[in-house]
Write an enzyme that holds these catalytic residues in place. Structure first.
Site, PDB file in Angstrom:
ATOM      1  N   GLY A  59       0.768  -1.238   0.000  1.00 10.48           N
ATOM      2  CA  GLY A  59       0.000   0.000   0.000  1.00 10.48           C
ATOM      3  C   GLY A  59       0.802   1.294   0.000  1.00 10.48           C
ATOM      4  O   GLY A  59       0.235   2.365   0.170  1.00 10.48           O
ATOM      5  N   TRP A  61       2.223   2.887  -2.538  1.00 13.22           N
ATOM      6  CA  TRP A  61       1.793   3.761  -3.644  1.00 13.22           C
ATOM      7  C   TRP A  61       0.409   4.348  -3.334  1.00 13.22           C
ATOM      8  O   TRP A  61       0.136   5.503  -3.653  1.00 13.22           O
ATOM      9  CB  TRP A  61       1.746   2.990  -4.975  1.00 13.22           C
ATOM     10  CG  TRP A  61       3.090   2.753  -5.597  1.00 13.22           C
ATOM     11  CD1 TRP A  61       4.298   2.689  -4.965  1.00 13.22           C
ATOM     12  CD2 TRP A  61       3.365   2.548  -6.991  1.00 13.22           C
ATOM     13  NE1 TRP A  61       5.301   2.453  -5.878  1.00 13.22           N
ATOM     14  CE2 TRP A  61       4.749   2.355  -7.123  1.00 13.22           C
ATOM     15  CE3 TRP A  61       2.564   2.482  -8.138  1.00 13.22           C
ATOM     16  CZ2 TRP A  61       5.370   2.124  -8.360  1.00 13.22           C
ATOM     17  CZ3 TRP A  61       3.171   2.250  -9.366  1.00 13.22           C
ATOM     18  CH2 TRP A  61       4.558   2.077  -9.479  1.00 13.22           C
ATOM     19  N   ASP A  97      -7.878 -10.410  -9.181  1.00  8.67           N
ATOM     20  CA  ASP A  97      -6.827 -10.629 -10.179  1.00  8.67           C
ATOM     21  C   ASP A  97      -7.032  -9.598 -11.290  1.00  8.67           C
ATOM     22  O   ASP A  97      -8.091  -9.585 -11.932  1.00  8.67           O
ATOM     23  CB  ASP A  97      -6.952 -12.063 -10.728  1.00  8.67           C
ATOM     24  CG  ASP A  97      -5.857 -12.390 -11.731  1.00  8.67           C
ATOM     25  OD1 ASP A  97      -5.268 -11.462 -12.331  1.00  8.67           O
ATOM     26  OD2 ASP A  97      -5.606 -13.589 -11.929  1.00  8.67           O
ATOM     27  N   LYS A 159       5.409  -1.236 -14.373  1.00 10.92           N
ATOM     28  CA  LYS A 159       6.696  -1.887 -14.102  1.00 10.92           C
ATOM     29  C   LYS A 159       6.832  -3.118 -14.981  1.00 10.92           C
ATOM     30  O   LYS A 159       5.855  -3.841 -15.190  1.00 10.92           O
ATOM     31  CB  LYS A 159       6.754  -2.313 -12.639  1.00 10.92           C
ATOM     32  CG  LYS A 159       8.004  -3.122 -12.319  1.00 10.92           C
ATOM     33  CD  LYS A 159       8.280  -3.193 -10.853  1.00 10.92           C
ATOM     34  CE  LYS A 159       7.381  -4.179 -10.138  1.00 10.92           C
ATOM     35  NZ  LYS A 159       7.664  -4.187  -8.694  1.00 10.92           N
TER      36      LYS A 159
HETATM   37  C1  SAM Z   1       5.910  -4.997  -5.718  1.00 11.79           C
HETATM   38  S1  SAM Z   1       4.326  -5.366  -5.098  1.00 11.79           S
HETATM   39  C2  SAM Z   1       3.518  -3.811  -5.190  1.00 11.79           C
HETATM   40  C3  SAM Z   1       3.993  -2.811  -4.158  1.00 11.79           C
HETATM   41  C4  SAM Z   1       3.073  -1.611  -4.073  1.00 11.79           C
HETATM   42  N1  SAM Z   1       3.191  -0.781  -5.266  1.00 11.79           N
HETATM   43  C5  SAM Z   1       3.376  -0.741  -2.888  1.00 11.79           C
HETATM   44  O1  SAM Z   1       3.910   0.349  -3.077  1.00 11.79           O
HETATM   45  O2  SAM Z   1       3.077  -1.133  -1.754  1.00 11.79           O
HETATM   46  C6  SAM Z   1       3.620  -6.284  -6.445  1.00 11.79           C
HETATM   47  C7  SAM Z   1       2.192  -6.728  -6.197  1.00 11.79           C
HETATM   48  O3  SAM Z   1       1.638  -7.204  -7.440  1.00 11.79           O
HETATM   49  C8  SAM Z   1       0.593  -8.083  -7.081  1.00 11.79           C
HETATM   50  N2  SAM Z   1       0.121  -8.851  -8.247  1.00 11.79           N
HETATM   51  C9  SAM Z   1       0.818  -9.715  -9.019  1.00 11.79           C
HETATM   52  N3  SAM Z   1       0.029 -10.260  -9.972  1.00 11.79           N
HETATM   53  C10 SAM Z   1      -1.207  -9.704  -9.810  1.00 11.79           C
HETATM   54  C11 SAM Z   1      -2.459  -9.855 -10.478  1.00 11.79           C
HETATM   55  N4  SAM Z   1      -2.607 -10.695 -11.533  1.00 11.79           N
HETATM   56  N5  SAM Z   1      -3.519  -9.147 -10.041  1.00 11.79           N
HETATM   57  C12 SAM Z   1      -3.403  -8.310  -8.963  1.00 11.79           C
HETATM   58  N6  SAM Z   1      -2.238  -8.118  -8.296  1.00 11.79           N
HETATM   59  C13 SAM Z   1      -1.152  -8.803  -8.707  1.00 11.79           C
HETATM   60  C14 SAM Z   1       1.235  -8.949  -5.991  1.00 11.79           C
HETATM   61  O4  SAM Z   1       0.233  -9.574  -5.209  1.00 11.79           O
HETATM   62  C15 SAM Z   1       2.058  -7.903  -5.220  1.00 11.79           C
HETATM   63  O5  SAM Z   1       1.398  -7.485  -4.064  1.00 11.79           O
END
Ligand code: SAM
Length: 213
Positions: A59, A61, A97, A159
Site C-alpha cells: 500500500g 503507492w 486478479d 513496471k
Molecule cells: C511490488 S508489489 C507492489 C507494491 C506496491 N506498489 C506498494 O507500493 O506497496 C507487487 C504486487 O503485485 C501483485 N500482483 C501480481 N500479480 C497480480 C495480479 N494478476 N492481479 C493483482 N495483483 C497482482 C502482488 O500480489 C504484489 O502485491
C-alpha cells in the site's frame, strides 16, 4: 574468477539505502520512492486526480497517491492480497486478479481515471526467462485495462522486467500515448532488472489493435 552479480538473497542488496530510508521514514514499502521519483519527473499526480493502482499491496503507492490527489481525488487499488494499512476515505481497495477485471464495471462505478499505475510483479520462480515472460504478460494486461479506463489525455505507468517482448510493449505505449519513456528510477536496487514505462497523454483515437473492444 568471474564476480557473481549480487542477488536478492544477499542481505546487503535487500537492505540498501532506499530500504533503510523507508524504514526510518515509516513508509510501508521502499517502492514508494520509485513512484515519487516518476511523479516528480513526469508530473502525473495533482489534487483532484483519479488514480487506479494495479498490484497495490502492501500500500505504499496508495498512501502516496492519496496524499497527492487529496480528499477531492480518488484512489482505487487492486491486488491479489488484501491491503491492511489504514488509508483515508477517498481510497478504495479490492482483492482481485487484475487480468480478470471488467473495465466497464470499473468505469461505471468510479468514472474514467486520470492515471493508471501498475507495480504488479509475478511470484519470482528463480528462472529469469519465466519471470520476464510473466512480468511482460502482466504489463500487457495492465496496458489493455488502462486503455479501457483512462480518459483521453490520461497517463500510464507500468513496471516490467525487461525480456523479449519489451520493445513490443514500449511500441504499444508509444502508439497509445503522445509521449512514452522507459525509466529506471534512482531508488531501484542495483541488482534489479526492472524498468518502468511511462505513457503521458492517452491519445483520443487509438490504433484499431489497441482500442478497447
Ligand atoms: C511490488 S508489489 C507492489 C507494491 C506496491 N506498489 C506498494 O507500493 O506497496 C507487487 C504486487 O503485485 C501483485 N500482483 C501480481 N500479480 C497480480 C495480479 N494478476 N492481479 C493483482 N495483483 C497482482 C502482488 O500480489 C504484489 O502485491
Amino acid at each position: 574468477m568471474a564476480r557473481r552479480r549480487k542477488g536478492l538473497g544477499d542481505r546487503r542488496v535487500r537492505h540498501d539505502h532506499a530500504y533503510r530510508r523507508a524504514k526510518a521514514e515509516g513508509k510501508v514499502a521502499r517502492a514508494v520512492y520509485k513512484l515519487e521519483e516518476i511523479d516528480r519527473s513526469f508530473r502525473l499526480l495533482r489534487p483532484g486526480r483519479r488514480v487506479l493502482d494495479l498490484g497495490c499491496w502492501p500500500g505504499s503507492w496508495l498512501a502516496y497517491a492519496a496524499e497527492r490527489v487529496g480528499p477531492d481525488g480518488l484512489v482505487v487499488g487492486v491486488d491479489l492480497r488484501a491491503v491492511e494499512i489504514p488509508l483515508p476515505p477517498h481510497v478504495h481497495t479490492a482483492v482481485s486478479d487484475v487480468t480478470t477485471l471488467d473495465p466497464t464495471a470499473l468505469v461505471e462505478r468510479f468514472g474514467a481515471f486520470d492515471l493508471v499505475a501498475s507495480d504488479m510483479a509475478p511470484h519470482t520462480s528463480g528462472d529469469r526467462g519465466t519471470d520476464q515472460h510473466r512480468s511482460e504478460a502482466l504489463a500487457f494486461a495492465a496496458l489493455r485495462l488502462a486503455l479501457a479506463v483512462l480518459r483521453p489525455g490520461g497517463h500510464f505507468v507500468v513496471k516490467v522486467f525487461q525480456g523479449p517482448r519489451f520493445s513490443a510493449l514500449l511500441g504499444d505505449v508509444r502508439r497509445a500515448f503522445s509521449e512514452a519513456r522507459a525509466v529506471v528510477p534512482p531508488s531501484t536496487r542495483a541488482a534489479s532488472r526492472e524498468q518502468y514505462l511511462v505513457g503521458r497523454g492517452r491519445r483520443a483515437r487509438l490504433p484499431d489493435d489497441l482500442a478497447p473492444a
